[in-house]
Design an enzyme around this catalytic site. Structure first.
Site, PDB file in Angstrom:
ATOM      1  N   ASP A  33       0.819  -1.213   0.000  1.00  0.00           N
ATOM      2  CA  ASP A  33       0.000   0.000   0.000  1.00  0.00           C
ATOM      3  C   ASP A  33       0.856   1.267   0.000  1.00  0.00           C
ATOM      4  O   ASP A  33       1.965   1.285   0.534  1.00  0.00           O
ATOM      5  CB  ASP A  33      -0.898   0.039   1.246  1.00  0.00           C
ATOM      6  CG  ASP A  33      -2.021  -0.972   1.193  1.00  0.00           C
ATOM      7  OD1 ASP A  33      -2.083  -1.762   0.239  1.00  0.00           O
ATOM      8  OD2 ASP A  33      -2.842  -0.976   2.124  1.00  0.00           O
ATOM      9  N   ASP A  34       0.281   2.329  -0.559  1.00  0.00           N
ATOM     10  CA  ASP A  34       0.731   3.724  -0.398  1.00  0.00           C
ATOM     11  C   ASP A  34       1.817   4.184  -1.365  1.00  0.00           C
ATOM     12  O   ASP A  34       2.232   5.339  -1.313  1.00  0.00           O
ATOM     13  CB  ASP A  34       1.202   4.020   1.034  1.00  0.00           C
ATOM     14  CG  ASP A  34       0.093   3.855   2.062  1.00  0.00           C
ATOM     15  OD1 ASP A  34      -1.055   3.592   1.656  1.00  0.00           O
ATOM     16  OD2 ASP A  34       0.393   3.972   3.262  1.00  0.00           O
ATOM     17  N   HIS A  84      -6.040   3.171  -4.538  1.00  0.00           N
ATOM     18  CA  HIS A  84      -5.952   3.424  -3.089  1.00  0.00           C
ATOM     19  C   HIS A  84      -6.286   4.894  -2.794  1.00  0.00           C
ATOM     20  O   HIS A  84      -5.770   5.473  -1.830  1.00  0.00           O
ATOM     21  CB  HIS A  84      -4.545   3.068  -2.597  1.00  0.00           C
ATOM     22  CG  HIS A  84      -4.436   2.793  -1.127  1.00  0.00           C
ATOM     23  ND1 HIS A  84      -5.316   1.991  -0.416  1.00  0.00           N
ATOM     24  CD2 HIS A  84      -3.500   3.206  -0.218  1.00  0.00           C
ATOM     25  CE1 HIS A  84      -4.945   1.930   0.840  1.00  0.00           C
ATOM     26  NE2 HIS A  84      -3.854   2.668   1.003  1.00  0.00           N
ATOM     27  N   HIS A  88      -4.881   9.153  -0.208  1.00  0.00           N
ATOM     28  CA  HIS A  88      -5.036   8.365   1.025  1.00  0.00           C
ATOM     29  C   HIS A  88      -6.199   8.885   1.863  1.00  0.00           C
ATOM     30  O   HIS A  88      -6.081   9.124   3.072  1.00  0.00           O
ATOM     31  CB  HIS A  88      -3.736   8.374   1.838  1.00  0.00           C
ATOM     32  CG  HIS A  88      -3.530   7.122   2.638  1.00  0.00           C
ATOM     33  ND1 HIS A  88      -3.797   7.050   3.986  1.00  0.00           N
ATOM     34  CD2 HIS A  88      -3.111   5.883   2.286  1.00  0.00           C
ATOM     35  CE1 HIS A  88      -3.525   5.841   4.435  1.00  0.00           C
ATOM     36  NE2 HIS A  88      -3.106   5.103   3.410  1.00  0.00           N
ATOM     37  N   HIS A 172       3.777  -2.197   3.186  1.00  0.00           N
ATOM     38  CA  HIS A 172       3.694  -0.841   2.638  1.00  0.00           C
ATOM     39  C   HIS A 172       4.990  -0.479   1.922  1.00  0.00           C
ATOM     40  O   HIS A 172       6.079  -0.762   2.440  1.00  0.00           O
ATOM     41  CB  HIS A 172       3.437   0.187   3.749  1.00  0.00           C
ATOM     42  CG  HIS A 172       2.086   0.080   4.369  1.00  0.00           C
ATOM     43  ND1 HIS A 172       1.766  -0.918   5.261  1.00  0.00           N
ATOM     44  CD2 HIS A 172       0.966   0.834   4.210  1.00  0.00           C
ATOM     45  CE1 HIS A 172       0.500  -0.776   5.638  1.00  0.00           C
ATOM     46  NE2 HIS A 172      -0.003   0.275   5.015  1.00  0.00           N
TER      47      HIS A 172
END
Length: 204
Positions: A33-34, A84, A88, A172
């Site tokens: 993620d991210d 995503h 965020h 991440h």
């Protein structure tokens, strides 16, 4: 505070959300993620190649816009990507309209029918609407790599002690998580490969 293993009771109450892939094969679905980020994503791509492992990257639209070449490498290496949101966005804190608009904006640079809500926070109304367009992916196992109170060793243990066939694991590719992730990911890949697991992209 987080749970490394998602409770089965929670999974059974949220039909719109995908927590695990039902399979008897020894397959694990690594997710990141991210990103993309220059430090984290580059490290991950290199270590995944060593183990011939494939993964799914849930990307922030704004980071894709900043790192388009790196995003292209994720795809050219045979990995898959998911939405995503653009920056965020926490679904609990915004109206459905604002949340959907943020997701659409991300979709302009991340072409995917996979979506993961940041922080895992999503309203029932948002999930029901988004499920018409996306496969909403949560997780079976959290590494905890982003948590400064989690040691690298604990991060590794969170993964190897809780995975099973079909597990969706969250790491991440962010600077914040790099110290824990860069320790735990290679060791998890090594240990789980020895146990006969393979690593694939999430089914579209």
């Amino acid at each position: 505070m987080y749970l490394a293993k998602s409770p089965s009771a929670l999974r059974s109450l949220t039909a719109e959300l995908m927590w695990k892939v039902e399979t008897t094969e020894k397959v694990i679905y690594l997710t990141f993620d991210d990103g993309p980020s220059k430090e984290g994503t580059r490290f991950i791509l290199d270590i995944l190649k060593e183990y011939n492992a494939k993964a799914t990257f849930f990307c922030i639209g704004g980071n894709v816009a900043k790192n388009p070449a790196l995003f292209g490498e994720v795809l050219s290496d045979g990995h898959s990507v998911g939405n995503h949101t653009w920056n965020h966005m926490d679904g609990w804190k915004f109206s459905d309209f604002s949340y959907f608009r943020n997701i659409v904006e991300c979709g302009q640079v991340v072409d995917s029918n996979l979506f993961r809500p940041p922080y895992g926070r999503i309203k029932i109304s948002q999930a029901k609407s988004l499920a018409k367009r996306f496969k909403i992916v949560m997780w079976d196992v959290l590494s905890g790599d982003w948590d400064s109170n989690t040691s690298p060793e604990k991060c590794l243990n969170n993964v190897v002690s809780n995975v099973s066939s079909g597990s969706i694991v969250v790491f991440h590719d962010s600077q914040k998580a790099f110290a824990n992730m860069s320790y735990a990911l290679p060791k998890a890949l090594e240990e789980l490969t020895k146990k006969g697991f393979v690593f694939r992209v999430l089914p579209q």
